[in-house]
Design a protein around this motif. Structure first.
Motif, mmCIF file in Angstrom:
data_model
loop_
_atom_site.group_PDB
_atom_site.id
_atom_site.type_symbol
_atom_site.label_atom_id
_atom_site.label_comp_id
_atom_site.label_asym_id
_atom_site.label_seq_id
_atom_site.Cartn_x
_atom_site.Cartn_y
_atom_site.Cartn_z
ATOM 1 N N ILE A 51 -4.941 -3.092 -1.009
ATOM 2 C CA ILE A 51 -4.947 -1.780 -0.158
ATOM 3 C C ILE A 51 -5.340 -2.122 1.189
ATOM 4 C CG2 ILE A 51 -6.087 0.237 0.191
ATOM 5 C CD1 ILE A 51 -4.391 0.528 -2.345
ATOM 6 N N THR A 71 0.707 -1.089 0.114
ATOM 7 C CA THR A 71 0.016 0.001 -0.060
ATOM 8 C C THR A 71 0.839 1.360 0.003
ATOM 9 O OG1 THR A 71 -1.666 -1.392 1.242
ATOM 10 C CG2 THR A 71 -2.264 1.078 0.958
ATOM 11 N N SER A 100 -3.473 5.955 2.305
ATOM 12 C CA SER A 100 -4.123 4.849 1.604
ATOM 13 C C SER A 100 -4.796 5.586 0.458
ATOM 14 C CB SER A 100 -5.075 4.120 2.437
ATOM 15 O OG SER A 100 -4.489 3.773 3.690
ATOM 16 N N CYS A 106 -7.449 -1.894 -7.843
ATOM 17 C CA CYS A 106 -7.448 -1.637 -6.442
ATOM 18 C C CYS A 106 -8.426 -2.725 -5.736
ATOM 19 C CB CYS A 106 -7.654 -0.341 -6.024
ATOM 20 S SG CYS A 106 -6.581 0.862 -6.812
#
Length: 427
Positions: free
Chosen positions: A337, A318, A348, A362
């Motif tokens: 993530i 991340t 983030s 993602c």
């Protein structure tokens, strides 16, 4: 003006029975909100530091009293009086307050707990949902769940090398229907395991943890369960793997599949994946090679990057700087993530933004040590990640996230659930 009136911490337990942090924020308007920080078992070595006490007389050294103290003193003193509505400013203050690249002074667990709790308090004070507070009017996409229904590797005490065998219900128009189908598959899998005299105990993330003869047998069992539930593999429900290969890579660059008594080079392991992808409806592989095997990752991406999703977890942790290097090197095409890998809500978000600008997918993710906190469900919708990993349809700390997504879906008038279209660019 509404301001932060107090911040304090409490040592609580996660889903593995280990200590973790619950951070609470009190605002001047009377708003009180908290956040509980998760903890991983299979961790990348470049993750932000999770601060533990090391006192073997308490919780086998895993206590977090020092991190709690950091919240009660240093962090609280620095943030009291600040506005809760400027998340980036708050998180920048936390970063400066720590003064290291990996939060080794205050602890990433301390910092993240405060960062999440402040975001939640801001939303609550304004009386709007967390996903809308973070994502604004564009927060519309309910993520496709990646449900870990057979556990191996570091998540289970069995003979399976690969860490997670997941189902992805891509062929449904709503999250509600996708979750129902997934729950049905999970129950049919339990019946199939019982009928084959396999144990049906579950691992850290709620998936079953049977001893199986190789790393392909779990796929065969899951496909059978999908069909028994009345769904079509590859159309209604596809498969995804989290190999977590750093866990079985050796210093000489060899990957040791102990469950199969085989040792493979990077290229041989990639060929192993190619055969699996040809034979089975696998649409995503996470951490197919180790976090240090960048040359191997280049080869993996050349071979499979135009066919399936290749997710970097331990590879990218991340971290937007590491992800930027991966993008420049054309390595992988997706990023996991995990907020506690990097330290704050804002960091983030920055990593997600970088990925999305470069057409990397993602996947919002839980950790194996979780809690009833459902922050990542809102976070996934807020950032339109399109996918979420948060375990099987078992264990209440996993269900909390799914139930929150069901609630969010009912609140959004025109749900944009991705369904079959999710992987159209890679097919």
């Amino acid at each position: 003006m509404i301001y932060i009136e107090n911040i304090y911490a409490q040592e609580v337990l996660d889903s593995r029975g280990n200590p973790t942090i619950k951070a609470t924020v009190i605002l001047s308007d009377g708003t009180i909100e908290s956040a509980i920080v998760p903890s991983g078992a299979s961790t990348g070595k470049r993750e932000a530091l999770e601060l533990r006490d090391g006192d073997k007389s308490r919780y086998l050294g895993k206590g977090v009293l020092k991190a709690c103290e950091n919240i009660d003193t240093t962090i609280s003193q620095a943030l009291i009086g600040a506005t809760p509505f400027d998340q980036n400013h708050i998180d920048s203050l936390l970063k400066s307050l720590d003064g290291t690249d990996n939060y080794s002074n205050l602890g990433a667990n301390a910092v993240l707990g405060v960062s999440m709790a402040i975001a939640r308090s801001g939303a609550s004070s304004l009386n709007i949902p967390l996903y809308r507070y973070i994502g604004g009017a564009n927060a519309l996409t309910i993520p496709v769940p990646m449900l870990n229904i057979i556990n191996g590797g570091s998540h289970a005490d069995n003979t399976v090398d690969f860490q997670e065998y997941m189902i992805m219900p891509l062929g449904f128009d709503t999250f509600k229907d996708a979750l129902r189908a997934s729950a049905e598959v999970y129950q049919h899998l339990k019946k199939i395991l019982n009928e084959s005299s396999h144990i049906t105990s579950i691992g850290d993330e709620g998936g079953f943890a049977p001893n199986l003869k190789n790393n392909v047998e779990p796929i065969e069992l899951i496909l059978k369960a999908i069909q028994k539930a009345g769904y079509k593999p590859g159309t209604d429900i596809s498969l995804a793997l989290d190999v977590a290969s750093s866990e079985f890579s050796e210093e000489n660059g060899i990957y040791h599949l102990k469950g199969e008594n085989r040792k493979l080079t990077s290229h041989e392991l990639v060929s192993y994946y190619e055969d699996m992808v040809r034979q089975y409806p696998i649409v995503s592989i996470e951490d197919g090679l180790s976090e240090d095997d960048w040359e191997g990752w280049k080869y993996l991406t050349e071979k499979l990057g135009n066919k399936i999703q290749l997710v970097g977890d331990d590879l990218f942790v991340t971290n937007k700087t590491i992800l930027k290097h991966g993008i420049e090197q054309n390595i992988a095409n997706a990023v996991l993530i995990k907020p506690n890998q990097i330290g704050t809500v804002s960091e983030s978000m920055q990593t997600v933004s970088l990925a999305q600008r470069n057409n990397y997918k993602c996947v919002m993710s839980h950790r194996s040590g979780e809690s009833e906190d459902s922050f990542i469900a809102d976070f996934a919708v807020a950032l339109n990640t399109g996918e979420i990993k948060t375990g099987s349809t078992a264990r209440s700390e996993r269900i909390a996230k799914y139930n929150r997504l069901l609630q969010i879906e009912s609140e959004i008038a025109h749900t944009q659930y991705l369904g079959r279209e999710l992987f159209k660019n890679n097919s």
